[in-house]
Design an enzyme around this catalytic site. Structure first.
Site, PDB file in Angstrom:
ATOM      1  N   GLU A  83       0.815  -1.215   0.000  1.00 27.82           N
ATOM      2  CA  GLU A  83       0.000   0.000   0.000  1.00 27.82           C
ATOM      3  C   GLU A  83       0.849   1.266   0.000  1.00 27.82           C
ATOM      4  OE1 GLU A  83      -4.155  -1.624   1.839  1.00 27.82           O
ATOM      5  OE2 GLU A  83      -2.661  -0.976   3.288  1.00 27.82           O
ATOM      6  N   TYR A 129     -11.683  18.427  19.383  1.00 26.10           N
ATOM      7  CA  TYR A 129     -10.299  18.001  19.196  1.00 26.10           C
ATOM      8  C   TYR A 129     -10.022  17.364  17.848  1.00 26.10           C
ATOM      9  CZ  TYR A 129     -10.529  19.053  24.091  1.00 26.10           C
ATOM     10  OH  TYR A 129     -10.756  19.707  25.266  1.00 26.10           O
TER      11      TYR A 129
END
Length: 212
Positions: A83, A129
């Site tokens: 990948e 966040y």
């Protein structure tokens, strides 16, 4: 292969390896990745260092990193992860990215199986966040891991975002440093967990469809 190993003498590079190994081992200990799943890369000077295929984050050593040149060609070390093109596309798209992490973190992967109203911002924010540490998270349609079809889907989905959820697969995070990628991945997993408990709906989960 290069005549003399690129990784032998540079003290700054060795410090980066130390940080990379700490992050990989920590993610394994926190069950963010298991077995030989996941891959990790970072940029240093003219080269990309990426985990080899079949390596385990829990036992990762610096010898387990392949080396790619500025054209993303394999020039040293073991065979890179299948990948690697996902990492290379992020480095090419955003020059400020210095590290890329891909895991199969549980809640992030769980959320990646859900149908979403917006593929460009697929994870709801219940705390500030996620946006602070990562920003929008793009969902990439499912294709078989490591396949050319997946790489094409990923390329088509690329934006200025640094966070991606591969559908029915897991997160890919790019950042300006290894630490930033690690923090963003941890925040993504926590945000996906919160979202799942607040609005996860198993009836909206999409199974993969095997192709003939």
């Amino acid at each position: 292969m290069v005549k003399e190993s690129i990784r032998k003498t540079d003290q700054d590079l060795n410090q980066l390896f130390d940080r990379a190994l700490w992050i990989a081992h920590t993610l394994f200990q926190r069950n963010q990745v298991s077995g030989s799943a996941g891959n990790f890369s970072f940029r240093f000077k003219e080269h990309i260092y990426i985990t080899a295929g079949g390596t385990c984050f829990g036992t990762l050593k610096k010898e387990d990193f392949a080396v790619l040149d500025r054209e993303f060609r394999h020039i040293d070390g073991p065979r890179p992860s299948k990948e690697a093109p996902l990492h290379c596309m992020l480095y090419q798209k955003q020059k400020e990215i210095q590290a890329v992490l891909h895991t199969h973190s549980f809640y992030s992967t769980l959320w990646s199986c859900m149908e979403n109203e917006s593929s460009s911002d697929c994870l709801p924010s219940y705390t500030p966040y996620l946006k602070m540490k990562l920003g929008n998270v793009v969902r990439v349609p499912y294709e078989l891991p490591g396949s050319e079809a997946l790489f094409q889907r990923f390329e088509q989905s690329l934006t200025d975002a640094k966070g991606y959820l591969l559908a029915n697969h897991g997160p890919v995070i790019g950042a300006g440093s290894m630490e930033e990628a690690f923090y963003a991945l941890e925040e993504l997993e926590e945000s996906a967990k919160i979202a799942w408990f607040l609005e996860g709906d198993r009836t909206k989960a999409v199974k993969i469809k095997e192709k003939d």
